[in-house]
Write a protein that holds these residues in place. Structure first.
Motif, PDB file in Angstrom:
ATOM      1  N   GLU A   1     -43.734 -18.625 -26.438  1.00 38.80           N
ATOM      2  CA  GLU A   1     -44.332 -19.689 -25.547  1.00 38.80           C
ATOM      3  C   GLU A   1     -43.299 -20.485 -24.813  1.00 38.80           C
ATOM      4  O   GLU A   1     -43.494 -20.839 -23.417  1.00 38.80           O
ATOM      5  N   VAL A   2     -42.475 -21.092 -25.423  1.00 40.06           N
ATOM      6  CA  VAL A   2     -41.457 -22.039 -25.123  1.00 40.06           C
ATOM      7  C   VAL A   2     -40.607 -21.389 -24.241  1.00 40.06           C
ATOM      8  O   VAL A   2     -40.136 -21.793 -23.033  1.00 40.06           O
ATOM      9  N   TYR A   3     -40.030 -19.938 -24.507  1.00 37.01           N
ATOM     10  CA  TYR A   3     -39.297 -19.252 -23.562  1.00 37.01           C
ATOM     11  C   TYR A   3     -40.057 -18.974 -22.301  1.00 37.01           C
ATOM     12  O   TYR A   3     -39.477 -19.138 -21.232  1.00 37.01           O
ATOM     13  N   ALA A   4     -41.394 -18.305 -22.232  1.00 42.33           N
ATOM     14  CA  ALA A   4     -41.790 -18.083 -21.224  1.00 42.33           C
ATOM     15  C   ALA A   4     -42.156 -19.211 -20.182  1.00 42.33           C
ATOM     16  O   ALA A   4     -42.188 -18.948 -18.989  1.00 42.33           O
TER      17      ALA A   4
ATOM     18  N   ASN B   1     -37.983 -27.385 -22.357  1.00 43.18           N
ATOM     19  CA  ASN B   1     -37.044 -27.980 -22.897  1.00 43.18           C
ATOM     20  C   ASN B   1     -37.065 -28.633 -24.415  1.00 43.18           C
ATOM     21  O   ASN B   1     -37.600 -29.685 -24.527  1.00 43.18           O
ATOM     22  N   VAL B   2     -36.776 -27.859 -25.373  1.00 43.44           N
ATOM     23  CA  VAL B   2     -36.766 -28.247 -26.545  1.00 43.44           C
ATOM     24  C   VAL B   2     -35.696 -28.544 -27.357  1.00 43.44           C
ATOM     25  O   VAL B   2     -35.126 -29.676 -27.725  1.00 43.44           O
ATOM     26  N   MET B   3     -34.820 -27.555 -27.367  1.00 54.19           N
ATOM     27  CA  MET B   3     -33.543 -27.609 -27.888  1.00 54.19           C
ATOM     28  C   MET B   3     -32.562 -26.753 -26.840  1.00 54.19           C
ATOM     29  O   MET B   3     -32.993 -25.826 -26.129  1.00 54.19           O
ATOM     30  N   ASP B   4     -31.230 -26.602 -26.938  1.00 50.02           N
ATOM     31  CA  ASP B   4     -30.530 -25.702 -26.322  1.00 50.02           C
ATOM     32  C   ASP B   4     -30.725 -24.236 -26.634  1.00 50.02           C
ATOM     33  O   ASP B   4     -31.276 -23.979 -27.842  1.00 50.02           O
ATOM     34  N   MET B   5     -30.545 -23.346 -25.725  1.00 45.70           N
ATOM     35  CA  MET B   5     -30.780 -21.964 -26.255  1.00 45.70           C
ATOM     36  C   MET B   5     -30.234 -21.259 -27.326  1.00 45.70           C
ATOM     37  O   MET B   5     -31.126 -20.583 -28.178  1.00 45.70           O
ATOM     38  N   THR B   6     -28.983 -21.783 -27.544  1.00 46.14           N
ATOM     39  CA  THR B   6     -28.435 -21.076 -28.866  1.00 46.14           C
ATOM     40  C   THR B   6     -29.082 -21.882 -30.074  1.00 46.14           C
ATOM     41  O   THR B   6     -29.531 -20.948 -31.110  1.00 46.14           O
ATOM     42  N   ALA B   7     -29.442 -23.047 -30.104  1.00 51.88           N
ATOM     43  CA  ALA B   7     -29.958 -23.525 -31.140  1.00 51.88           C
ATOM     44  C   ALA B   7     -31.350 -22.987 -31.666  1.00 51.88           C
ATOM     45  O   ALA B   7     -31.818 -22.806 -32.523  1.00 51.88           O
ATOM     46  N   PHE B   8     -32.287 -23.054 -30.374  1.00 56.12           N
ATOM     47  CA  PHE B   8     -33.413 -22.486 -30.483  1.00 56.12           C
ATOM     48  C   PHE B   8     -33.738 -20.916 -30.682  1.00 56.12           C
ATOM     49  O   PHE B   8     -34.376 -20.674 -31.759  1.00 56.12           O
ATOM     50  N   THR B   9     -32.503 -20.108 -30.304  1.00 53.40           N
ATOM     51  CA  THR B   9     -32.567 -18.946 -30.842  1.00 53.40           C
ATOM     52  C   THR B   9     -32.436 -18.567 -32.208  1.00 53.40           C
ATOM     53  O   THR B   9     -33.016 -17.642 -33.075  1.00 53.40           O
ATOM     54  N   LEU B  10     -31.497 -19.452 -32.790  1.00 51.14           N
ATOM     55  CA  LEU B  10     -30.817 -19.524 -34.283  1.00 51.14           C
ATOM     56  C   LEU B  10     -32.297 -19.675 -35.307  1.00 51.14           C
ATOM     57  O   LEU B  10     -32.455 -18.899 -35.915  1.00 51.14           O
ATOM     58  N   CYS B  11     -33.138 -20.726 -34.718  1.00 48.77           N
ATOM     59  CA  CYS B  11     -34.252 -21.281 -35.436  1.00 48.77           C
ATOM     60  C   CYS B  11     -35.233 -20.069 -35.273  1.00 48.77           C
ATOM     61  O   CYS B  11     -35.844 -19.778 -36.534  1.00 48.77           O
ATOM     62  N   GLU B  12     -35.489 -19.264 -34.279  1.00 49.51           N
ATOM     63  CA  GLU B  12     -36.507 -18.218 -34.087  1.00 49.51           C
ATOM     64  C   GLU B  12     -36.002 -16.992 -34.980  1.00 49.51           C
ATOM     65  O   GLU B  12     -36.881 -16.645 -35.871  1.00 49.51           O
ATOM     66  N   GLU B  13     -34.884 -16.593 -34.745  1.00 43.92           N
ATOM     67  CA  GLU B  13     -34.237 -15.623 -35.517  1.00 43.92           C
ATOM     68  C   GLU B  13     -34.359 -15.865 -36.978  1.00 43.92           C
ATOM     69  O   GLU B  13     -34.456 -14.777 -37.912  1.00 43.92           O
TER      70      GLU B  13
ATOM     71  N   LEU C   1     -45.285 -28.719 -33.131  1.00 43.48           N
ATOM     72  CA  LEU C   1     -44.845 -27.829 -34.143  1.00 43.48           C
ATOM     73  C   LEU C   1     -44.381 -26.405 -33.272  1.00 43.48           C
ATOM     74  O   LEU C   1     -45.421 -25.945 -32.533  1.00 43.48           O
ATOM     75  N   VAL C   2     -43.284 -26.025 -33.431  1.00 42.28           N
ATOM     76  CA  VAL C   2     -42.777 -24.794 -32.681  1.00 42.28           C
ATOM     77  C   VAL C   2     -42.717 -23.898 -34.019  1.00 42.28           C
ATOM     78  O   VAL C   2     -41.732 -23.997 -34.961  1.00 42.28           O
TER      79      VAL C   2
END
Length: 234
Positions: free
Chosen positions: A185-188, A192-204, A232-233
């Motif tokens: 949902e954050v992507y869609a 702006n939560v964190m920069d995309m690199t950080a956000f993707t690392l947490c998701e993966e 909470l994400v």
């Protein structure tokens, strides 16, 4: 405590308090008191702090400075902030260790993952300075990376606002807050939560992110207890 080990991410700007630049000692002391209260309950705490209150690499790049050079200067700013928080924590009786991605033997230890984990197991608060040690990466990315390396249960992002909103609440009074939201949902929605690199690392790596207001005394303890404040994400 809901968690056993967490990584707390603080922005450099948060250390300014009411100032326009630099470090507000009263704000740092408040953070130290809040961290001590949670630490005394047995939670293992690692911390990453930004450097935007002293120097911001992206801003310097816009004024003509080489980006890599500017980012290294920003990394040094994070070490200054880390030392300020380390001092405040030790003044309230917490044993700490400052580990940096750039070697500075006179003031801190080099980052070694196993050493960092051992410090946490011994009950020390570990502060990670100098980002990832590489230009072009933010301290958000450093926070996500270190959280994964030490197997933290969550990344707690302490900000000036009490969660993630549909728009910037400081600019749009009609913005509404999310209590819980998924990574997708954050992507869609382009939030702006964190920069995309950080956000993707947490998701993966399936590391949840909690965004909350660190400036309100007692909020850190509420988060650690599992109270539903902030966003909470997951």
């Amino acid at each position: 405590m809901k968690y056993k080990r967490i990584l707390l991410k603080l922005s450099g700007e948060s250390l300014m308090g009411e100032k326009q630049y630099g470090i507000d000692n009263e704000r740092v002391k408040q953070y130290a008191d809040d961290i001590k209260a949670v630490h005394d309950k047995g939670l293992e705490i690692a911390i990453v702090i930004g450097g935007g209150n002293i120097f911001r690499g992206l801003s310097a790049e816009k004024s003509g400075m080489d980006r890599a050079q500017a980012d290294y200067m920003g990394m040094l700013a994070t070490v200054i902030n880390s030392m300020a928080l380390q001092d405040a924590l030790e003044k309230v009786g917490i044993k700490t260790r400052l580990l940096t991605a750039i070697k500075m033997e006179q003031i801190c230890e080099p980052f070694i993952r196993r050493r960092a984990v051992r410090h946490l197991e011994k009950g020390r608060v570990v502060i990670f300075g100098a980002g990832t040690g590489n230009p072009y990466f933010t301290t958000d990315s450093a926070a996500a990376l270190r959280a994964i390396e030490i197997k933290a249960d969550a990344v707690l992002k302490g900000t000036r606002v009490d969660g993630i909103y549909t728009a910037d609440p400081e600019k749009n009074p009609l913005a509404t807050k999310y209590e819980e939201i998924s990574f997708k949902e954050v992507y869609a929605k382009g939030l702006n939560v964190m920069d995309m690199t950080a956000f993707t690392l947490c998701e993966e790596n399936q590391v949840p992110i909690i965004v909350f207001d660190m400036n309100k005394h007692g909020n850190f303890m509420k988060i650690a207890n599992g109270e539903p404040i902030g966003t909470l994400v997951k």
